[in-house]
Enzyme design. Structure first.
Site, PDB file in Angstrom:
ATOM      1  N   HIS A 154       1.564 -11.533   2.332  1.00 31.07           N
ATOM      2  CA  HIS A 154       0.289 -11.043   1.627  1.00 31.07           C
ATOM      3  C   HIS A 154      -0.333 -11.776   0.686  1.00 31.07           C
ATOM      4  CE1 HIS A 154      -1.088  -6.721   0.556  1.00 31.07           C
ATOM      5  NE2 HIS A 154      -2.058  -7.802   0.225  1.00 31.07           N
ATOM      6  N   LYS A 183       2.110  -6.357   5.782  1.00 32.47           N
ATOM      7  CA  LYS A 183       2.165  -7.519   4.959  1.00 32.47           C
ATOM      8  C   LYS A 183       3.503  -7.685   4.043  1.00 32.47           C
ATOM      9  CE  LYS A 183      -2.741  -7.149   4.857  1.00 32.47           C
ATOM     10  NZ  LYS A 183      -2.971  -5.756   4.531  1.00 32.47           N
ATOM     11  N   TYR A 201       0.805  -1.209  -0.002  1.00 33.36           N
ATOM     12  CA  TYR A 201       0.026  -0.088   0.120  1.00 33.36           C
ATOM     13  C   TYR A 201       0.788   1.232  -0.043  1.00 33.36           C
ATOM     14  CZ  TYR A 201      -3.464  -3.341   1.735  1.00 33.36           C
ATOM     15  OH  TYR A 201      -4.143  -4.609   2.117  1.00 33.36           O
TER      16      TYR A 201
HETATM   17  N1  LIG Z   1      -4.875  -8.912   2.065  1.00 32.56           N
HETATM   18  C1  LIG Z   1      -5.314  -8.672   0.863  1.00 32.56           C
HETATM   19  O1  LIG Z   1      -5.170  -8.953  -0.196  1.00 32.56           O
HETATM   20  C2  LIG Z   1      -6.401  -7.364   0.788  1.00 32.56           C
HETATM   21  C3  LIG Z   1      -7.158  -6.937  -0.120  1.00 32.56           C
HETATM   22  C4  LIG Z   1      -8.157  -6.074  -0.286  1.00 32.56           C
HETATM   23  C5  LIG Z   1      -8.312  -5.379   1.035  1.00 32.56           C
HETATM   24  N2  LIG Z   1      -7.528  -5.787   2.190  1.00 32.56           N
HETATM   25  C6  LIG Z   1      -7.827  -5.139   3.470  1.00 32.56           C
HETATM   26  O2  LIG Z   1      -9.009  -4.786   3.636  1.00 32.56           O
HETATM   27  C7  LIG Z   1      -9.425  -3.540   4.192  1.00 32.56           C
HETATM   28  C8  LIG Z   1     -10.938  -3.222   3.592  1.00 32.56           C
HETATM   29  O3  LIG Z   1     -11.106  -3.630   2.268  1.00 32.56           O
HETATM   30  P1  LIG Z   1     -11.316  -2.792   1.093  1.00 32.56           P
HETATM   31  O4  LIG Z   1     -10.535  -1.493   1.574  1.00 32.56           O
HETATM   32  O5  LIG Z   1     -10.793  -3.313  -0.020  1.00 32.56           O
HETATM   33  O6  LIG Z   1     -12.926  -2.517   1.056  1.00 32.56           O
HETATM   34  P2  LIG Z   1     -13.998  -2.181   2.140  1.00 32.56           P
HETATM   35  O7  LIG Z   1     -13.841  -1.989   3.367  1.00 32.56           O
HETATM   36  O8  LIG Z   1     -15.144  -3.468   1.785  1.00 32.56           O
HETATM   37  O9  LIG Z   1     -14.723  -1.007   1.364  1.00 32.56           O
HETATM   38  C9  LIG Z   1     -13.984   0.380   1.243  1.00 32.56           C
HETATM   39  C10 LIG Z   1     -15.005   0.997   0.366  1.00 32.56           C
HETATM   40  O10 LIG Z   1     -16.477   1.238   0.900  1.00 32.56           O
HETATM   41  C11 LIG Z   1     -16.756   2.632   1.136  1.00 32.56           C
HETATM   42  N3  LIG Z   1     -17.308   2.480   2.332  1.00 32.56           N
HETATM   43  C12 LIG Z   1     -16.824   2.464   3.614  1.00 32.56           C
HETATM   44  N4  LIG Z   1     -17.673   2.494   4.718  1.00 32.56           N
HETATM   45  C13 LIG Z   1     -18.928   2.819   3.941  1.00 32.56           C
HETATM   46  C14 LIG Z   1     -20.333   3.181   4.560  1.00 32.56           C
HETATM   47  N5  LIG Z   1     -20.613   3.135   5.996  1.00 32.56           N
HETATM   48  N6  LIG Z   1     -21.192   3.515   3.690  1.00 32.56           N
HETATM   49  C15 LIG Z   1     -20.917   3.488   2.366  1.00 32.56           C
HETATM   50  N7  LIG Z   1     -19.745   3.349   1.821  1.00 32.56           N
HETATM   51  C16 LIG Z   1     -18.508   2.875   2.606  1.00 32.56           C
HETATM   52  C17 LIG Z   1     -15.343   3.384   1.226  1.00 32.56           C
HETATM   53  O11 LIG Z   1     -15.504   4.575   0.514  1.00 32.56           O
HETATM   54  P3  LIG Z   1     -14.787   5.911   1.323  1.00 32.56           P
HETATM   55  O12 LIG Z   1     -13.407   5.599   1.600  1.00 32.56           O
HETATM   56  O13 LIG Z   1     -14.971   7.207   0.372  1.00 32.56           O
HETATM   57  O14 LIG Z   1     -15.752   6.256   2.516  1.00 32.56           O
HETATM   58  C18 LIG Z   1     -14.706   2.502   0.167  1.00 32.56           C
HETATM   59  O15 LIG Z   1     -14.809   2.921  -1.309  1.00 32.56           O
HETATM   60  C19 LIG Z   1      -8.408  -2.854   3.096  1.00 32.56           C
HETATM   61  O16 LIG Z   1      -8.491  -1.353   3.772  1.00 32.56           O
HETATM   62  C20 LIG Z   1      -7.210  -3.642   3.708  1.00 32.56           C
HETATM   63  O17 LIG Z   1      -6.771  -3.296   4.806  1.00 32.56           O
HETATM   64  C21 LIG Z   1      -6.602  -6.752   2.136  1.00 32.56           C
END
Ligand SMILES: NC(=O)c1ccc[n+]([C@@H]2O[C@H](COP(=O)([O-])OP(=O)(O)OC[C@H]3O[C@@H](n4cnc5c(N)ncnc54)[C@H](OP(=O)(O)O)[C@@H]3O)[C@@H](O)[C@H]2O)c1
Length: 282
Positions: free
Chosen positions: A109, A76, A51
């Site tokens: 990761h 990671k 990241y």
């Molecule tokens: N290990 C891996 O390979 C991997 C892959 C992907 C993710 N991750 C981890 O998992 C974490 C979470 O996953 P993610 O960031 O992919 O997706 P997520 O948390 O499922 O969703 C984030 C998205 O949803 C929006 N959002 C968040 N809360 C909201 C709400 N209450 N109402 C409406 N929209 C909302 C955010 O927009 P805004 O920011 O504009 O509010 C953002 O666009 C990551 O940050 C990372 O730490 C790990």
């Protein structure tokens, strides 16, 4: 402030079940946004070398004045650093960028089974070395399929504390969750609201109206009641607070089952398939 439950890991440590993820948070904004997450009450942060924002997380930690033992920080190993020498150098840099002597949790990761001649075992042994040296309190993996976990168990003596995998209402990832459970590994569910894609779902919006909460709160509560760890990402303080208010309501069994029934199997996966994913960033 909401009382986030601590879950017990298989190595004797504990982990807050709810955290804050910083995937796709631009490096220049990371200190500010992570600081806002601390203000909203989050104490568990999920970052990664990939990241490129560990420095911003470190800055937010220093600026927050929160005692170190109240924080839980995960990072990671990036995909280009699986070979032990590179893993060691990149881990040193993560600790420097985060400003920590010891990280709470460090993960591989991606397994990258088609890279490095299929060897992720020597990478895992290098993480074991970090733990033995007292520089990573807990170690785990991310995006490991059941066969990858089985191989670690055949070839090493240390079971990962967590497996961080894609899970949300449209992708239950049940085989991987079951393999984690059978091995005593906690599942961390990434993209827990499928980056927003599940928030307009009819079943979820109907349940949200019934319990008087938002669709995001209902989806996140579903994960928590299934026992998984989550760290939703948001760049807006209002949503950070919304996503943190999960401990003053419950979903009944019928609601949990209705959300679990939204599982689309492999068709619901939004991210890469770990069996074939081979991307090594520049
Ligand atoms: N290990 C891996 O390979 C991997 C892959 C992907 C993710 N991750 C981890 O998992 C974490 C979470 O996953 P993610 O960031 O992919 O997706 P997520 O948390 O499922 O969703 C984030 C998205 O949803 C929006 N959002 C968040 N809360 C909201 C709400 N209450 N109402 C409406 N929209 C909302 C955010 O927009 P805004 O920011 O504009 O509010 C953002 O666009 C990551 O940050 C990372 O730490 C790990």
């Amino acid at each position: 402030m909401a009382n986030v439950p601590n879950l017990s890991l298989n190595d004797g440590n504990t982990i807050p079940q709810l955290g804050f993820g910083v995937f796709q948070v631009p490096p220049k904004d990371t200190a500010r946004i992570t600081g806002q997450a601390f203000e909203a009450g989050y104490r568990h942060i999920d970052t990664a070398q990939m990241y490129r924002n560990e420095k911003g997380v470190g800055e937010a930690i220093r600026d927050s004045g929160i005692p170190r033992d109240e924080l839980f920080i995960t990072s990671k190993l990036n995909n280009g650093f699986h070979e032990p020498e590179k893993a060691r150098a990149s881990f040193d840099k993560s600790l420097i960028d985060l400003g920590l002597d010891e990280i709470d949790l460090f993960l591989i990761h991606w397994p990258l089974p088609t890279q490095y001649a299929g060897d992720f075992v020597s990478t895992w042994k290098t993480l074991i070395e970090f733990q033995l040296a007292g520089r990573a309190r807990s170690i785990g993996v991310s995006n490991f399929q059941p066969a990858h976990l089985a191989r670690l168990s055949e070839e090493t003596d240390v079971v990962p504390a967590v497996n961080q995998i894609e899970v949300h209402p449209y992708f239950g990832n049940e085989a991987a969750r079951a393999a984690d459970k059978a091995a005593g590994i906690l599942t961390e569910s990434w993209s827990p609201i499928a980056q927003g894609a599940v928030l307009d779902d009819e079943v979820i919006t109907k349940i949200a109206a019934e319990v008087g909460r938002t669709p995001a709160q209902v989806a996140l509560r579903w994960h928590l009641q299934r026992g998984d760890i989550v760290f939703p990402k948001s760049s807006t303080p209002e949503r950070m607070s919304e996503n943190f208010e999960l401990f003053d309501f419950e979903l009944d069994d019928e609601a949990i089952q209705a959300i679990s029934a939204l599982d689309r199997g492999e068709a619901g996966r939004t991210g890469p398939n770990p069996d074939t994913f081979d991307m090594i960033p520049d």
